[in-house]
Design an enzyme around this catalytic site. Structure first.
Site, PDB file in Angstrom:
ATOM      1  N   ASP A  88       2.250   4.254   1.286  1.00  0.00           N
ATOM      2  CA  ASP A  88       1.709   4.500   1.619  1.00  0.00           C
ATOM      3  C   ASP A  88       1.087   4.834   0.209  1.00  0.00           C
ATOM      4  O   ASP A  88       1.627   4.638  -0.857  1.00  0.00           O
ATOM      5  CB  ASP A  88       1.873   6.237   1.768  1.00  0.00           C
ATOM      6  CG  ASP A  88       0.205   6.420   2.516  1.00  0.00           C
ATOM      7  OD1 ASP A  88      -0.236   5.788   3.103  1.00  0.00           O
ATOM      8  OD2 ASP A  88      -0.040   7.341   3.107  1.00  0.00           O
ATOM      9  N   SER A  89      -0.586   5.211  -0.127  1.00  0.00           N
ATOM     10  CA  SER A  89      -1.194   5.113  -1.127  1.00  0.00           C
ATOM     11  C   SER A  89      -0.706   6.495  -0.951  1.00  0.00           C
ATOM     12  O   SER A  89      -1.391   6.987  -2.737  1.00  0.00           O
ATOM     13  CB  SER A  89      -2.531   5.935  -0.824  1.00  0.00           C
ATOM     14  OG  SER A  89      -2.816   6.405   0.078  1.00  0.00           O
TER      15      SER A  89
ATOM     16  N   CYS B 274       1.386   2.994   5.854  1.00  0.00           N
ATOM     17  CA  CYS B 274      -0.860   3.138   5.600  1.00  0.00           C
ATOM     18  C   CYS B 274      -1.526   2.382   6.647  1.00  0.00           C
ATOM     19  O   CYS B 274      -1.419   0.816   6.756  1.00  0.00           O
ATOM     20  CB  CYS B 274      -0.934   2.966   4.196  1.00  0.00           C
ATOM     21  SG  CYS B 274      -2.640   3.036   4.116  1.00  0.00           S
TER      22      CYS B 274
ATOM     23  N   THR C 250      -5.087   2.495   6.158  1.00  0.00           N
ATOM     24  CA  THR C 250      -5.678   1.651   5.563  1.00  0.00           C
ATOM     25  C   THR C 250      -4.798   0.042   5.051  1.00  0.00           C
ATOM     26  O   THR C 250      -5.723  -1.304   5.568  1.00  0.00           O
ATOM     27  CB  THR C 250      -6.088   1.801   4.175  1.00  0.00           C
ATOM     28  OG1 THR C 250      -6.983   4.046   4.901  1.00  0.00           O
ATOM     29  CG2 THR C 250      -7.836   1.812   3.309  1.00  0.00           C
TER      30      THR C 250
ATOM     31  N   GLU D  63      -4.859  15.656   0.469  1.00  0.00           N
ATOM     32  CA  GLU D  63      -4.198  15.447  -0.982  1.00  0.00           C
ATOM     33  C   GLU D  63      -4.194  16.363  -1.887  1.00  0.00           C
ATOM     34  O   GLU D  63      -2.674  16.768  -2.593  1.00  0.00           O
ATOM     35  CB  GLU D  63      -4.591  14.380  -1.741  1.00  0.00           C
ATOM     36  CG  GLU D  63      -3.926  12.744  -0.900  1.00  0.00           C
ATOM     37  CD  GLU D  63      -2.593  12.444  -1.094  1.00  0.00           C
ATOM     38  OE1 GLU D  63      -2.367  12.504  -1.959  1.00  0.00           O
ATOM     39  OE2 GLU D  63      -1.677  11.770  -0.674  1.00  0.00           O
TER      40      GLU D  63
ATOM     41  N   CYS E 190      -4.835   7.263  10.667  1.00  0.00           N
ATOM     42  CA  CYS E 190      -4.729   8.069   9.337  1.00  0.00           C
ATOM     43  C   CYS E 190      -3.174   7.864   8.911  1.00  0.00           C
ATOM     44  O   CYS E 190      -3.072   9.133   9.803  1.00  0.00           O
ATOM     45  CB  CYS E 190      -5.704   8.039   8.596  1.00  0.00           C
ATOM     46  SG  CYS E 190      -5.316   8.819   7.266  1.00  0.00           S
TER      47      CYS E 190
ATOM     48  N   HIS F 127      -2.001  10.121   7.231  1.00  0.00           N
ATOM     49  CA  HIS F 127      -1.923  11.684   6.775  1.00  0.00           C
ATOM     50  C   HIS F 127      -2.774  12.449   7.886  1.00  0.00           C
ATOM     51  O   HIS F 127      -2.508  13.427   8.155  1.00  0.00           O
ATOM     52  CB  HIS F 127      -3.155  11.558   6.207  1.00  0.00           C
ATOM     53  CG  HIS F 127      -3.118  11.396   4.739  1.00  0.00           C
ATOM     54  ND1 HIS F 127      -2.891  10.202   4.258  1.00  0.00           N
ATOM     55  CD2 HIS F 127      -2.911  11.962   3.288  1.00  0.00           C
ATOM     56  CE1 HIS F 127      -2.668  10.185   2.609  1.00  0.00           C
ATOM     57  NE2 HIS F 127      -2.723  10.808   2.232  1.00  0.00           N
TER      58      HIS F 127
END
Ligand code: DGL
Length: 270
Positions: free
Chosen positions: A7-8, A70, A72, A162, A194, A196
Site C-alpha cells: 500500500d502507499s 491499495c 489507487t 495518515e 480506499c 484507509h
C-alpha cells in the site's frame, strides 16, 4: 517465500488484518510506501512507477505473489503492470475486482454476460486518482447492467488519516458524504474504495444513514485471496517470516501503525 501486501501507506493494514485472520499460517510481508503517500493525488505514470518499485522491493523480500492492498494502485496501475511489466513467474493482484464481484452477485472469475443485479444506485468513495481512472465503472460494466454509480473523490481524507487527525478526518467524511448525497439522495450501497477508509466506516455509516449498506472490502479480499490460493497452490507461501516494511522512518510509522490497528506493530525501513 512469503505473500506480499503493498500500500502507499497504512491503509493496507486493514486488508492485512483480514488476510492474517483468514489465513493465520501464511507468512505476509507488508510494505507501506509511506515516504511517497498519498498516491491518490498523483498522476497515473507516477503511481505506476511507485507501485512497480514497491512490488520489486517485495520480490527482493522473497515474495512471488503481491497483492496491491491499495485501490489507487489497483485502479490506476494494475492493468498496465499485468500487461506490460510482470515477469512470467510472478503474480500481482488487486483489491478492486473482489468487491465488484460481490456487488454484482458473482462467483470469482465468472465471465458470463453482464446482467441486471439488485443494487441499482451505488455510492463510490475513493481517492481523486481512483475516481479519475473510472476503473470501478469499467469493471462494473463487464458484469452488470443498469447500475448507476456516483463517485465522490475524497480529497484530503488519506492525509488526515495518515496524520492521525481524527477530527479532520471525520469532518471530511461528513462533507464528502453530503456532497455525494446531493447528487444521489438514495444510494442502496456504498463502496469505501480506499483501504484507509474502513477505519472511519462508522463515520461514513452515520453520515449515510442506516439504510445504506457499506460494503466491507477487507473481508472480501481475504476470501477471494484464500480462494485464489486454493486454485494456485504453487503461489501459497509456506515458509518465511513475513514482517512490516516501510520506505519512511520505521519508528514513526510503527507508532502510527500501532495506533491505527490498536495493537503493537513494528516496522523496518527498507
Ligand atoms: N489506501 C490507498 C487506496 O486504497 C491509497 C491512498 C493514497 O495513497 O492516496 O486507495
Amino acid at each position: 517465500m512469503t505473500i506480499g501486501l503493498f500500500d502507499s501507506g497504512l491503509g493496507g493494514l486493514t486488508i492485512y488484518d483480514s488476510v492474517a485472520r483468514r489465513m493465520p499460517d501464511v507468512p505476509i510481508a507488508y510494505l507501506g510506501d509511506n515516504r511517497n503517500a498519498p498516491y491518490g493525488v498523483r498522476d497515473a505514470d507516477d503511481i505506476f512507477q511507485l507501485t512497480c518499485s514497491g512490488v520489486e522491493m517485495l520480490w527482493r523480500l522473497g515474495c512471488r505473489l503481491v497483492i496491491l492492498a491499495c485501490n489507487t494502485a489497483s485502479a490506476v496501475a494494475l492493468k498496465r503492470i499485468q500487461e506490460t511489466w510482470l515477469p512470467a513467474d510472478k503474480r500481482v493482484l488487486g483489491v478492486f475486482v473482489p468487491m465488484i464481484e460481490v456487488l454484482t452477485e458473482r462467483r470469482w472469475g465468472d465471465q458470463s454476460q453482464p446482467r441486471e443485479v439488485d443494487v441499482k444506485n451505488v455510492a463510490l468513495f475513493a481517492t481523486p486518482a481512483t475516481v479519475a481512472s473510472r476503473a470501478f465503472q469499467r469493471e462494473l460494466a463487464f458484469r452488470a447492467i443498469g447500475v448507476d454509480v456516483e463517485a465522490q473523490p475524497c480529497g484530503g481524507l488519506v492525509d488526515a488519516i495518515e496524520a492521525n487527525d481524527d477530527i479532520l478526518a471525520e469532518a471530511l467524511v461528513r462533507s464528502h458524504v453530503e456532497a455525494l448525497l446531493r447528487r444521489m439522495p438514495n444510494p442502496e450501497a456504498a463502496i469505501l474504495a480506499c483501504t484507509h477508509y474502513p477505519l472511519f466506516q462508522r463515520a461514513f455509516q452515520d453520515a449515510l444513514g442506516p439504510k445504506v449498506k457499506c460494503v466491507s472490502q477487507a473481508n472480501l479480499v481475504a476470501e477471494s485471496l484464500a480462494d485464489y490460493l486454493e486454485r494456485h497452490p504453487n503461489m501459497l507461501a509456506t515458509s518465511g517470516t513475513g514482517g512490516f516494511y516501510t520506505t519512511a522512518d520505521a519508528e514513526s510509522v510503527s507508532r502510527k501503525a500501532t495506533r491505527f490497528l490498536g495493537r503493537k506493530i513494528e516496522f523496518e525501513s527498507v
